[in-house]
Design a protein around this motif. Structure first.
Motif, PDB file in Angstrom:
ATOM      1  N   VAL A 181      14.654 -38.227 -75.338  1.00 41.99           N
ATOM      2  CA  VAL A 181      13.419 -38.146 -74.567  1.00 41.99           C
ATOM      3  C   VAL A 181      12.269 -38.807 -75.307  1.00 41.99           C
ATOM      4  O   VAL A 181      11.432 -39.495 -74.729  1.00 41.99           O
ATOM      5  CB  VAL A 181      13.080 -36.667 -74.265  1.00 41.99           C
ATOM      6  CG1 VAL A 181      11.682 -36.550 -73.669  1.00 41.99           C
ATOM      7  CG2 VAL A 181      14.114 -36.086 -73.320  1.00 41.99           C
ATOM      8  N   ASN A 182      12.200 -38.616 -76.643  1.00 38.44           N
ATOM      9  CA  ASN A 182      11.027 -39.019 -77.405  1.00 38.44           C
ATOM     10  C   ASN A 182      11.197 -40.282 -78.237  1.00 38.44           C
ATOM     11  O   ASN A 182      10.280 -40.685 -78.922  1.00 38.44           O
ATOM     12  CB  ASN A 182      10.617 -37.873 -78.354  1.00 38.44           C
ATOM     13  CG  ASN A 182      10.167 -36.648 -77.600  1.00 38.44           C
ATOM     14  OD1 ASN A 182       9.368 -36.739 -76.706  1.00 38.44           O
ATOM     15  ND2 ASN A 182      10.710 -35.500 -77.958  1.00 38.44           N
ATOM     16  N   LYS A 183      12.386 -40.896 -78.195  1.00 38.31           N
ATOM     17  CA  LYS A 183      12.640 -41.996 -79.120  1.00 38.31           C
ATOM     18  C   LYS A 183      11.694 -43.172 -78.923  1.00 38.31           C
ATOM     19  O   LYS A 183      11.461 -43.935 -79.845  1.00 38.31           O
ATOM     20  CB  LYS A 183      14.090 -42.456 -78.991  1.00 38.31           C
ATOM     21  CG  LYS A 183      14.452 -43.079 -77.643  1.00 38.31           C
ATOM     22  CD  LYS A 183      15.927 -43.443 -77.618  1.00 38.31           C
ATOM     23  CE  LYS A 183      16.326 -44.043 -76.267  1.00 38.31           C
ATOM     24  NZ  LYS A 183      17.766 -44.361 -76.231  1.00 38.31           N
ATOM     25  N   ASN A 184      11.130 -43.362 -77.699  1.00 39.09           N
ATOM     26  CA  ASN A 184      10.275 -44.507 -77.488  1.00 39.09           C
ATOM     27  C   ASN A 184       8.794 -44.170 -77.531  1.00 39.09           C
ATOM     28  O   ASN A 184       7.960 -45.034 -77.339  1.00 39.09           O
ATOM     29  CB  ASN A 184      10.611 -45.177 -76.147  1.00 39.09           C
ATOM     30  CG  ASN A 184      10.332 -44.261 -74.970  1.00 39.09           C
ATOM     31  OD1 ASN A 184      10.553 -43.068 -75.055  1.00 39.09           O
ATOM     32  ND2 ASN A 184       9.848 -44.823 -73.873  1.00 39.09           N
ATOM     33  N   ILE A 185       8.437 -42.902 -77.783  1.00 37.99           N
ATOM     34  CA  ILE A 185       7.037 -42.538 -77.968  1.00 37.99           C
ATOM     35  C   ILE A 185       6.743 -42.614 -79.464  1.00 37.99           C
ATOM     36  O   ILE A 185       7.157 -41.735 -80.226  1.00 37.99           O
ATOM     37  CB  ILE A 185       6.735 -41.128 -77.422  1.00 37.99           C
ATOM     38  CG1 ILE A 185       6.999 -41.078 -75.920  1.00 37.99           C
ATOM     39  CG2 ILE A 185       5.284 -40.748 -77.703  1.00 37.99           C
ATOM     40  CD1 ILE A 185       6.824 -39.706 -75.310  1.00 37.99           C
ATOM     41  N   THR A 186       6.045 -43.647 -79.875  1.00 38.03           N
ATOM     42  CA  THR A 186       5.827 -43.867 -81.308  1.00 38.03           C
ATOM     43  C   THR A 186       4.505 -43.304 -81.797  1.00 38.03           C
ATOM     44  O   THR A 186       4.351 -43.010 -82.967  1.00 38.03           O
ATOM     45  CB  THR A 186       5.886 -45.366 -81.630  1.00 38.03           C
ATOM     46  OG1 THR A 186       4.889 -46.052 -80.854  1.00 38.03           O
ATOM     47  CG2 THR A 186       7.261 -45.931 -81.290  1.00 38.03           C
ATOM     48  N   LYS A 187       3.538 -43.138 -80.891  1.00 33.12           N
ATOM     49  CA  LYS A 187       2.247 -42.577 -81.289  1.00 33.12           C
ATOM     50  C   LYS A 187       1.694 -41.721 -80.155  1.00 33.12           C
ATOM     51  O   LYS A 187       1.936 -41.995 -78.974  1.00 33.12           O
ATOM     52  CB  LYS A 187       1.240 -43.693 -81.635  1.00 33.12           C
ATOM     53  CG  LYS A 187       1.557 -44.458 -82.923  1.00 33.12           C
ATOM     54  CD  LYS A 187       0.521 -45.531 -83.186  1.00 33.12           C
ATOM     55  CE  LYS A 187       0.829 -46.285 -84.474  1.00 33.12           C
ATOM     56  NZ  LYS A 187       0.634 -45.435 -85.661  1.00 33.12           N
ATOM     57  N   MET A 188       0.946 -40.695 -80.537  1.00 32.39           N
ATOM     58  CA  MET A 188       0.329 -39.819 -79.545  1.00 32.39           C
ATOM     59  C   MET A 188      -0.961 -39.280 -80.141  1.00 32.39           C
ATOM     60  O   MET A 188      -1.034 -38.978 -81.335  1.00 32.39           O
ATOM     61  CB  MET A 188       1.271 -38.664 -79.189  1.00 32.39           C
ATOM     62  CG  MET A 188       0.701 -37.708 -78.157  1.00 32.39           C
ATOM     63  SD  MET A 188       1.893 -36.416 -77.698  1.00 32.39           S
ATOM     64  CE  MET A 188       1.945 -35.464 -79.227  1.00 32.39           C
ATOM     65  N   ILE A 189      -1.996 -39.184 -79.326  1.00 33.80           N
ATOM     66  CA  ILE A 189      -3.273 -38.666 -79.793  1.00 33.80           C
ATOM     67  C   ILE A 189      -3.939 -37.897 -78.662  1.00 33.80           C
ATOM     68  O   ILE A 189      -3.744 -38.225 -77.484  1.00 33.80           O
ATOM     69  CB  ILE A 189      -4.186 -39.813 -80.298  1.00 33.80           C
ATOM     70  CG1 ILE A 189      -5.418 -39.246 -81.012  1.00 33.80           C
ATOM     71  CG2 ILE A 189      -4.599 -40.737 -79.151  1.00 33.80           C
ATOM     72  CD1 ILE A 189      -6.247 -40.315 -81.704  1.00 33.80           C
ATOM     73  N   ALA A 190      -4.703 -36.876 -78.994  1.00 34.29           N
ATOM     74  CA  ALA A 190      -5.419 -36.089 -77.990  1.00 34.29           C
ATOM     75  C   ALA A 190      -6.842 -35.867 -78.456  1.00 34.29           C
ATOM     76  O   ALA A 190      -7.143 -35.922 -79.656  1.00 34.29           O
ATOM     77  CB  ALA A 190      -4.716 -34.748 -77.758  1.00 34.29           C
ATOM     78  N   GLY A 191      -7.739 -35.638 -77.496  1.00 28.04           N
ATOM     79  CA  GLY A 191      -9.119 -35.399 -77.873  1.00 28.04           C
ATOM     80  C   GLY A 191     -10.009 -35.157 -76.674  1.00 28.04           C
ATOM     81  O   GLY A 191      -9.536 -34.889 -75.561  1.00 28.04           O
ATOM     82  N   SER A 192     -11.326 -35.270 -76.888  1.00 27.52           N
ATOM     83  CA  SER A 192     -12.316 -35.027 -75.845  1.00 27.52           C
ATOM     84  C   SER A 192     -13.415 -36.083 -75.982  1.00 27.52           C
ATOM     85  O   SER A 192     -13.842 -36.396 -77.087  1.00 27.52           O
ATOM     86  CB  SER A 192     -12.886 -33.615 -75.986  1.00 27.52           C
ATOM     87  OG  SER A 192     -13.783 -33.330 -74.935  1.00 27.52           O
ATOM     88  N   LYS A 193     -13.863 -36.615 -74.850  1.00 25.77           N
ATOM     89  CA  LYS A 193     -14.865 -37.682 -74.871  1.00 25.77           C
ATOM     90  C   LYS A 193     -15.844 -37.474 -73.719  1.00 25.77           C
ATOM     91  O   LYS A 193     -15.434 -37.194 -72.593  1.00 25.77           O
ATOM     92  CB  LYS A 193     -14.193 -39.045 -74.744  1.00 25.77           C
ATOM     93  CG  LYS A 193     -15.140 -40.232 -74.816  1.00 25.77           C
ATOM     94  CD  LYS A 193     -14.384 -41.552 -74.713  1.00 25.77           C
ATOM     95  CE  LYS A 193     -15.332 -42.734 -74.832  1.00 25.77           C
ATOM     96  NZ  LYS A 193     -14.606 -44.043 -74.748  1.00 25.77           N
ATOM     97  N   VAL A 194     -17.146 -37.613 -74.010  1.00 22.60           N
ATOM     98  CA  VAL A 194     -18.173 -37.518 -72.979  1.00 22.60           C
ATOM     99  C   VAL A 194     -18.566 -38.925 -72.556  1.00 22.60           C
ATOM    100  O   VAL A 194     -18.932 -39.761 -73.395  1.00 22.60           O
ATOM    101  CB  VAL A 194     -19.408 -36.754 -73.490  1.00 22.60           C
ATOM    102  CG1 VAL A 194     -20.509 -36.739 -72.420  1.00 22.60           C
ATOM    103  CG2 VAL A 194     -19.029 -35.325 -73.866  1.00 22.60           C
TER     104      VAL A 194
END
Length: 281
Positions: A181-194
């Protein structure tokens, strides 16, 4: 070196050798094996507990109760208004005079108390080190007044090699599934922006260059990136973020209705699969 499992023309296998083999295969602890009734306890009366059939391995020493039978243990009467904790143990003993060994179930009687009675002490012992007594705790028998109110199991049931192999196979399958499932997800980021919204049904949140900078990559695009967004402050903006859309090298949050002109907080998760991406036709 001397052979253990082999014919030599005379009796030669010792109990110590057999225990060493069992310890090497199962472990040096004390366990009940997954066979028969697994030495289950049954309260027959306030003076009797029956231990059903099964096999145990106590520091490499094996013993059993035959199938469809039981061992009967006598519990001394409790006292009105008092509480007590008795202990059922599997006791290994070695006769100091003739070396004869035994492994039997015993009841160690506790001391009555009006409240919070303590379980009695038992002899831990080390069979392979030559100790003459070594107890394996099996059950705590809780007695309140004249009645046995609970029998607490204290031993661990250990599975067979087949059980272990099946669990390892299942674990490997789960790991493989997760990797798939995850082999092709190389980067991930989360956050909040106004960001500043107009009276419109969408607002631009990220350009490709902003995502590249945030992830430390150089080629983020609609072909290798997914952006999930939500409204991070429903009191400030009444709109619902229904999703995201990629347009003109930028990602936009899309609304269910026109937003009010002004600030809106967008919470987001960005998934990047730019390297080793999988294309499904």
């Amino acid at each position: 070196m001397e052979i253990i499992t082999g014919y030599t023309g005379k009796p030669h296998v010792t109990s110590e050798q057999d225990r060493d083999v069992n310890i090497g295969v199962v472990g040096e602890g004390s366990y009940v094996l997954r066979t028969g009734m697994q030495l289950a306890a049954e309260v027959s009366s306030n003076n009797e507990i029956k231990i059903r059939d099964g096999v145990l391995m106590h520091q490499g020493c094996t013993a059993s109760i035959k199938k469809n039978t039981y061992d009967s243990l006598t519990i001394t009467n409790g006292s009105q208004g008092m509480k007590r904790v008795d202990l059922i143990v599997a006791r290994y003993e070695k006769n100091q005079d003739n070396g004869i060994e035994s492994l039997d179930l015993k009841v160690i009687q506790g001391t009555p108390a009006e409240s919070n009675p303590a379980a009695p002490q038992y002899t831990e012992g080390d069979i392979q080190a030559g100790d003459y007594v070594a107890d394996m705790p099996m059950y705590q028998v809780i007695i309140e007044g004249l009645n046995i109110t609970e029998v607490k199991k204290m031993f661990k049931v250990i599975g067979s090699n087949k059980n272990l192999s099946n669990k390892v196979a299942e674990l490997n399958e789960n790991i493989t599934s997760v990797k798939s499932v995850n082999k092709n997800i190389t980067k991930m980021i989360a956050g909040s922006k106004v960001v500043n919204a107009k009276a419109s049904t969408s607002v631009q949140v990220f350009t490709n260059s902003e995502i590249n900078k945030a992830l430390g990559v150089t080629n983020s695009s609609n072909a290798n990136t997914v952006v999930l967004m939500t409204n991070g402050d429903g009191l400030a903006q009444k709109v619902h973020v229904e999703g995201s859309t990629y347009l003109n090298s930028a990602w936009h949050a899309t609304f269910n209705q026109d937003a009010s002109a002004g600030s809106i907080r967008i919470n987001y998760v960005i998934f990047y699969f730019g390297y080793g991406a999988v294309t499904v036709e």
